[in-house]
Design a protein around this motif. Structure first.
Motif, PDB file in Angstrom:
ATOM      1  N   PRO A   4      25.522  46.595  46.386  1.00 55.40           N
ATOM      2  CA  PRO A   4      24.837  46.841  47.719  1.00 55.40           C
ATOM      3  C   PRO A   4      24.679  48.265  47.360  1.00 55.40           C
ATOM      4  O   PRO A   4      24.842  49.637  46.522  1.00 55.40           O
ATOM      5  CB  PRO A   4      26.494  47.181  48.260  1.00 55.40           C
ATOM      6  CG  PRO A   4      26.704  45.946  47.224  1.00 55.40           C
ATOM      7  CD  PRO A   4      27.360  46.085  47.025  1.00 55.40           C
ATOM      8  N   PRO A   5      23.784  48.729  48.337  1.00 57.07           N
ATOM      9  CA  PRO A   5      22.622  50.483  47.578  1.00 57.07           C
ATOM     10  C   PRO A   5      23.511  51.325  48.697  1.00 57.07           C
ATOM     11  O   PRO A   5      23.947  51.661  49.089  1.00 57.07           O
ATOM     12  CB  PRO A   5      21.589  49.967  48.840  1.00 57.07           C
ATOM     13  CG  PRO A   5      21.605  49.030  50.212  1.00 57.07           C
ATOM     14  CD  PRO A   5      23.183  48.380  49.757  1.00 57.07           C
ATOM     15  N   ASP A   6      23.524  52.341  48.190  1.00 53.95           N
ATOM     16  CA  ASP A   6      23.137  53.537  48.121  1.00 53.95           C
ATOM     17  C   ASP A   6      22.750  54.453  48.784  1.00 53.95           C
ATOM     18  O   ASP A   6      21.373  53.296  49.396  1.00 53.95           O
ATOM     19  CB  ASP A   6      23.899  54.524  46.752  1.00 53.95           C
ATOM     20  CG  ASP A   6      22.767  54.763  45.738  1.00 53.95           C
ATOM     21  OD1 ASP A   6      21.657  54.494  46.426  1.00 53.95           O
ATOM     22  OD2 ASP A   6      22.620  55.177  44.777  1.00 53.95           O
ATOM     23  N   ASP A   7      22.096  55.324  49.555  1.00 58.61           N
ATOM     24  CA  ASP A   7      21.583  55.798  50.583  1.00 58.61           C
ATOM     25  C   ASP A   7      20.178  55.970  50.260  1.00 58.61           C
ATOM     26  O   ASP A   7      19.382  55.908  50.569  1.00 58.61           O
ATOM     27  CB  ASP A   7      22.436  57.467  50.970  1.00 58.61           C
ATOM     28  CG  ASP A   7      23.058  57.493  52.209  1.00 58.61           C
ATOM     29  OD1 ASP A   7      23.735  56.904  52.245  1.00 58.61           O
ATOM     30  OD2 ASP A   7      23.802  58.721  52.285  1.00 58.61           O
ATOM     31  N   ALA A   8      20.338  56.812  49.071  1.00 60.21           N
ATOM     32  CA  ALA A   8      18.732  56.643  47.831  1.00 60.21           C
ATOM     33  C   ALA A   8      18.026  55.176  47.775  1.00 60.21           C
ATOM     34  O   ALA A   8      17.130  55.476  48.002  1.00 60.21           O
ATOM     35  CB  ALA A   8      18.665  57.523  47.326  1.00 60.21           C
ATOM     36  N   LEU A   9      18.840  54.423  47.177  1.00 60.16           N
ATOM     37  CA  LEU A   9      18.160  53.325  47.454  1.00 60.16           C
ATOM     38  C   LEU A   9      17.944  52.769  48.566  1.00 60.16           C
ATOM     39  O   LEU A   9      16.942  51.559  49.002  1.00 60.16           O
ATOM     40  CB  LEU A   9      19.303  52.281  46.705  1.00 60.16           C
ATOM     41  CG  LEU A   9      18.913  51.143  46.237  1.00 60.16           C
ATOM     42  CD1 LEU A   9      17.371  50.534  45.560  1.00 60.16           C
ATOM     43  CD2 LEU A   9      19.302  49.973  45.743  1.00 60.16           C
ATOM     44  N   LEU A  10      18.970  52.600  49.599  1.00 53.42           N
ATOM     45  CA  LEU A  10      18.566  52.079  50.785  1.00 53.42           C
ATOM     46  C   LEU A  10      17.704  52.470  51.748  1.00 53.42           C
ATOM     47  O   LEU A  10      16.525  52.118  52.511  1.00 53.42           O
ATOM     48  CB  LEU A  10      19.583  52.844  51.736  1.00 53.42           C
ATOM     49  CG  LEU A  10      20.161  52.135  53.347  1.00 53.42           C
ATOM     50  CD1 LEU A  10      20.042  50.778  52.724  1.00 53.42           C
ATOM     51  CD2 LEU A  10      21.416  51.969  54.398  1.00 53.42           C
ATOM     52  N   ALA A  11      16.949  54.113  51.128  1.00 54.71           N
ATOM     53  CA  ALA A  11      15.443  54.132  52.132  1.00 54.71           C
ATOM     54  C   ALA A  11      14.619  53.895  50.591  1.00 54.71           C
ATOM     55  O   ALA A  11      13.423  54.160  51.982  1.00 54.71           O
ATOM     56  CB  ALA A  11      15.705  55.696  51.783  1.00 54.71           C
ATOM     57  N   VAL A  12      14.466  53.634  50.051  1.00 54.40           N
ATOM     58  CA  VAL A  12      13.658  53.172  49.332  1.00 54.40           C
ATOM     59  C   VAL A  12      13.750  51.650  48.939  1.00 54.40           C
ATOM     60  O   VAL A  12      12.225  50.992  49.587  1.00 54.40           O
ATOM     61  CB  VAL A  12      13.806  53.188  47.733  1.00 54.40           C
ATOM     62  CG1 VAL A  12      12.579  52.356  47.389  1.00 54.40           C
ATOM     63  CG2 VAL A  12      13.698  54.852  47.208  1.00 54.40           C
ATOM     64  N   VAL A  13      14.320  50.802  49.780  1.00 55.00           N
ATOM     65  CA  VAL A  13      13.749  49.914  50.619  1.00 55.00           C
ATOM     66  C   VAL A  13      13.057  49.454  51.692  1.00 55.00           C
ATOM     67  O   VAL A  13      13.004  48.586  52.082  1.00 55.00           O
ATOM     68  CB  VAL A  13      15.561  48.849  50.757  1.00 55.00           C
ATOM     69  CG1 VAL A  13      15.707  47.719  51.472  1.00 55.00           C
ATOM     70  CG2 VAL A  13      15.829  48.823  48.918  1.00 55.00           C
ATOM     71  N   LEU A  14      14.203  50.622  52.281  1.00 54.96           N
ATOM     72  CA  LEU A  14      13.383  50.548  54.016  1.00 54.96           C
ATOM     73  C   LEU A  14      11.771  51.031  54.047  1.00 54.96           C
ATOM     74  O   LEU A  14      10.677  50.055  55.171  1.00 54.96           O
ATOM     75  CB  LEU A  14      14.077  51.480  54.945  1.00 54.96           C
ATOM     76  CG  LEU A  14      15.603  51.194  55.267  1.00 54.96           C
ATOM     77  CD1 LEU A  14      16.214  52.659  55.761  1.00 54.96           C
ATOM     78  CD2 LEU A  14      15.796  50.229  56.401  1.00 54.96           C
ATOM     79  N   ALA A  15      11.643  51.976  53.202  1.00 54.52           N
ATOM     80  CA  ALA A  15      10.016  52.323  52.501  1.00 54.52           C
ATOM     81  C   ALA A  15       8.792  50.753  51.941  1.00 54.52           C
ATOM     82  O   ALA A  15       7.984  50.632  52.630  1.00 54.52           O
ATOM     83  CB  ALA A  15       9.981  53.360  51.782  1.00 54.52           C
ATOM     84  N   LYS A  16      10.239  50.339  51.154  1.00 57.92           N
ATOM     85  CA  LYS A  16       9.410  49.519  50.422  1.00 57.92           C
ATOM     86  C   LYS A  16       9.018  47.546  51.476  1.00 57.92           C
ATOM     87  O   LYS A  16       7.933  47.328  52.249  1.00 57.92           O
ATOM     88  CB  LYS A  16      10.467  48.416  49.806  1.00 57.92           C
ATOM     89  CG  LYS A  16       9.514  47.083  48.998  1.00 57.92           C
ATOM     90  CD  LYS A  16      10.147  46.971  48.079  1.00 57.92           C
ATOM     91  CE  LYS A  16       9.168  45.821  47.183  1.00 57.92           C
ATOM     92  NZ  LYS A  16       8.880  44.240  48.253  1.00 57.92           N
TER      93      LYS A  16
END
Length: 255
Positions: free
Chosen positions: A152-164
């Motif tokens: 599962p994603p951490d904050d940084a990865l979750l932000a990038v996933v949302l942006a993508k």
């Protein structure tokens, strides 16, 4: 006032290597799909929850290696000889847990691909020991593969996933939208997909830009929906219509 119609146009995901953000939760998997990394058994199992990047990484590796990608559910014995001429990606293998012919075809593909000196990647959501494949020989071979899990994603990865996900839909949210969402949404890839889809539909329906105010509105509506659902699940709300609540439960004595 009538509701504004919206058009549900399909989003085209970007699946290039440069579109994938490397984070601690996926670093091992990214390292393993590097063409310079030799899988000890010639095969790799890639697992992770929905939206975690399995398909993305599988397509990156397929493009770099020249592999063909096929969904497990469409695999047949007739496909095996041609597919086995090169590296192969078989996606969503647990989906054929109840499909004997597809499992038999994958078993033969597995053996033939490795015999010819090519590599095989298989993907699925749970860990390979939980795939529950009825063909014991296939299940044992799956579990013998090198395994890379996408966590599962951490904050940084979750932000990038949302942006993508927004970018896949050609949407540019206001700068404060993603930080707001990251701090309040469920921490999963599936939740990120659901949030982006919901905001996109809401913005289209109301003819509004994708702003923090819209995100706040969506979150408030979701909370109200969850509250109504919770109230409906209470035992007192499940009394059949026309029937009085059962008061036969003994009351505790007063001291």
């Amino acid at each position: 006032m009538s509701e504004q119609l919206s058009f549900d146009l399909p989003a085209k995901p970007a699946l290039g290597r440069d579109d994938f953000f490397v984070a601690p939760s996926n670093a091992m998997a990214v390292a393993l799909i590097d063409m310079n990394f030799a899988w000890p058994s010639g095969k790799l199992v890639l697992t992770g929850p929905k939206g975690s990047g399995k398909t993305h990484l599988a397509h990156v590796w397929a493009r770099d290696s020249g592999a063909r990608v096929i969904p497990a559910q469409t695999l047949t014995e007739a496909d095996v000889p041609d597919l086995a001429k090169g590296p192969v990606v078989v996606e969503d293998v647990p989906e054929i847990a109840e499909d004997g012919p597809a499992q038999k075809a994958l078993f033969h593909l597995h053996n033939m691909v490795l015999t010819h000196g090519h590599r095989l990647m298989m993907t699925g959501r749970p860990a390979p020991n939980l795939w529950g494949l009825g063909l014991a020989d296939l299940q044992s071979r799956v579990q013998a593969a090198t395994h890379a899990a996408l966590d599962p994603p951490d904050d940084a990865l979750l932000a990038v996933v949302l942006a993508k996900l927004f970018n896949d839909r050609q949407i540019t949210p206001k700068p404060d939208v993603i930080p707001y969402l990251v701090g309040r949404m469920d921490r999963s890839f599936a939740a990120a997909q659901a949030v982006v889809d919901r905001l996109d539909r809401l913005a289209l329906a109301e003819h509004r830009t994708l702003s923090r105010a819209l995100a706040i509105q969506m979150m408030a509506e979701d909370r109200k929906s969850e509250d109504r659902k919770s109230e409906g699940d209470r035992p007192e709300d499940r009394t059949p219509k026309g029937r009085a609540p059962d008061d036969s439960t003994p009351k505790s004595r007063e001291a």
